[in-house]
Enzyme design. Structure first.
Site, PDB file in Angstrom:
ATOM      1  N   TYR A 124       0.809  -1.216   0.000  1.00  0.00           N
ATOM      2  CA  TYR A 124       0.000   0.000   0.000  1.00  0.00           C
ATOM      3  C   TYR A 124       0.848   1.275   0.000  1.00  0.00           C
ATOM      4  O   TYR A 124       0.319   2.369   0.093  1.00  0.00           O
ATOM      5  CB  TYR A 124      -0.926   0.036   1.219  1.00  0.00           C
ATOM      6  N   LYS A 191       3.757 -14.184   5.654  1.00  0.00           N
ATOM      7  CA  LYS A 191       4.006 -15.268   4.711  1.00  0.00           C
ATOM      8  C   LYS A 191       5.515 -15.264   4.434  1.00  0.00           C
ATOM      9  O   LYS A 191       5.963 -15.119   3.282  1.00  0.00           O
ATOM     10  CB  LYS A 191       3.171 -15.027   3.439  1.00  0.00           C
ATOM     11  N   ASP A 224      -2.441 -17.315   5.598  1.00  0.00           N
ATOM     12  CA  ASP A 224      -3.503 -18.184   5.060  1.00  0.00           C
ATOM     13  C   ASP A 224      -4.079 -19.079   6.152  1.00  0.00           C
ATOM     14  O   ASP A 224      -5.287 -19.313   6.212  1.00  0.00           O
ATOM     15  CB  ASP A 224      -3.007 -19.006   3.855  1.00  0.00           C
ATOM     16  N   ASP A 248      -5.539  -4.804   6.473  1.00  0.00           N
ATOM     17  CA  ASP A 248      -6.741  -4.203   5.900  1.00  0.00           C
ATOM     18  C   ASP A 248      -7.804  -5.275   5.671  1.00  0.00           C
ATOM     19  O   ASP A 248      -8.971  -5.124   6.044  1.00  0.00           O
ATOM     20  CB  ASP A 248      -6.369  -3.533   4.567  1.00  0.00           C
TER      21      ASP A 248
END
Ligand code: NAI
Length: 353
Positions: A124, A191, A224, A248
């Site tokens: 972002y 991740k 995940d 977000d």
């Protein structure tokens, strides 16, 4: 002790929910000098900019602000006031609690989550390379030279920077929030196995900073897997500490788990300033009708009271909202009721006063 707070009513339903929250805060008896600052559509019309300098100066003076949502003007060349405020005041941590209230129909009986989202870096950050642009062709060459990787000619590219400096401050703010609010567990989402040099920095920095907070249990989880537990057993999670993009998405999932935008509060914190604002936007579809749900803004005000160390008043406001929702008699249409914004505010104020 008296507090000075900048109140930015915002536009759309902003002024309606801001008035509601102010009524409730004043009913708690906490002495606040409200410094009202107009920003957004009205400021654009009168002063030619939706975020005049006087608003930033006012927040810098009072250090604490509460704001209603502000419409992002489309086609005027102005960027989002909300994003500009976060950047100008370096509000690097977004804190978004999602708690399940008895009386609201939800899939899970007991959800009590807080998402802490890094607010300034990651995908972002806005480092964008448009498909087909000359800069993108140069970037493709550089990446091929350095890494031997061929980015497809028809690809657009977004860059994901995550720094130790940027991570350290949000982790400190997050763990400090957890400690002050007696939260038992902080889960760092990432991740790092796939993105060792961006998410890997986030994870390693978070774990290093965690050693400064021995009283908070910190563990990590692949994002995940976190998504799976959020759907399956969200009650096993507590505080979620996340880079910008994951934060977000996860904060919206969390809001959805507990009844939606009408009840989702939030805060943007930096080292020097704090700006409290609900997760929802200016809701132009219902603005001016007096039916907006003020609960998100009222819970946002409770977070502000806690930040001002007015713990008893914050507890009373939250307990009042809890009772109102459980009784289910005075609810706005988004929660299936027929009450107006100020009916709900009046009822909460009576219970919290
Ligand atoms: P929105 O959150 O304003 O509305 C989405 C839906 O939720 C609408 O149907 C609306 O009526 C409903 N809703 C939202 N808050 C509600 C409340 N308190 N009570 C009852 N119903 C409520 O999102 P949307 O439509 O995407 O955005 C509208 C404007 O708000 C845009 O200009 C956007 O940029 C801005 N916005 C501002 C934010 C901020 O000030 N921090 C955050 C999000 C959006």
């Amino acid at each position: 002790m008296r507090h000075r707070v900048t109140l930015i009513p915002g536009d759309g339903i902003g002024p309606e929910v801001a008035e509601a929250a102010r009524l409730v805060v004043d009913a708690t008896g906490v002495a606040i000098d409200w410094d009202i600052q107009i920003a957004g559509a009205q400021a654009l019309e009168r002063e030619g900019t939706p975020l005049p300098d006087r608003v930033l100066e006012a927040v810098r003076r009072s250090r604490t602000a509460i704001k209603g949502p502000i419409t992002t003007p489309v086609g005027t060349g102005f960027r989002s006031v909300n994003v500009a405020l976060r950047q100008e005041l370096d509000l690097f941590a977004a804190i978004r609690p999602a708690r399940r209230y008895a009386g609201l129909p939800t899939r899970h009986p007991s959800v009590d989550l807080v998402t802490i989202r890094e607010n300034t870096e990651d995908l972002y950050r806005g480092i964008e390379f448009e498909r087909g642009a000359p800069d993108t062709a140069r970037l493709r060459e550089v990446v091929f030279d350095i890494a031997g990787y061929r980015i497809a000619e028809d690809a657009g590219v977004t860059v994901k920077p995550i720094s130790i400096t940027g991570t350290r401050r949000v982790v400190r703010a997050g763990l400090d929030f957890a400690r002050r609010n007696g939260r038992r567990l902080v889960t760092v989402g990432h991740k790092a196995n796939i993105m060792p040099f961006s998410d890997g920095v986030f994870l390693a920095t978070a774990m290093e900073v965690a050693e400064e907070f021995p009283e908070v249990e910190v563990r990590d989880m692949h994002i995940d897997e976190m998504a799976m537990w959020l759907a399956l057993e969200p009650e096993t999670l507590d505080v979620l500490l996340l880079p910008n993009l994951y934060g977000d998405i996860v904060s919206d999932i969390s809001a959805g788990l507990v009844g939606g935008l009408g009840v989702a509060p939030g805060a943007n914190l930096g080292w020097e300033y704090a700006v409290f604002e609900p997760v929802h936007g200016s809701a132009p579809d219902i603005a001016g009708r007096g039916v907006a749900d003020p609960i998100a803004m009222i819970l946002t005000a409770a977070m502000m009271l806690r930040h001002l160390a007015e713990t008893d008043a914050a507890d009373r406001v939250e307990a009042a909202v809890s009772r109102l929702l459980e009784e289910g008699r005075t609810l706005t249409p988004d929660l299936g009721g027929f009450a107006g914004t100020m009916d709900v505010a009046g009822a909460v104020a009576n219970l919290a006063g």
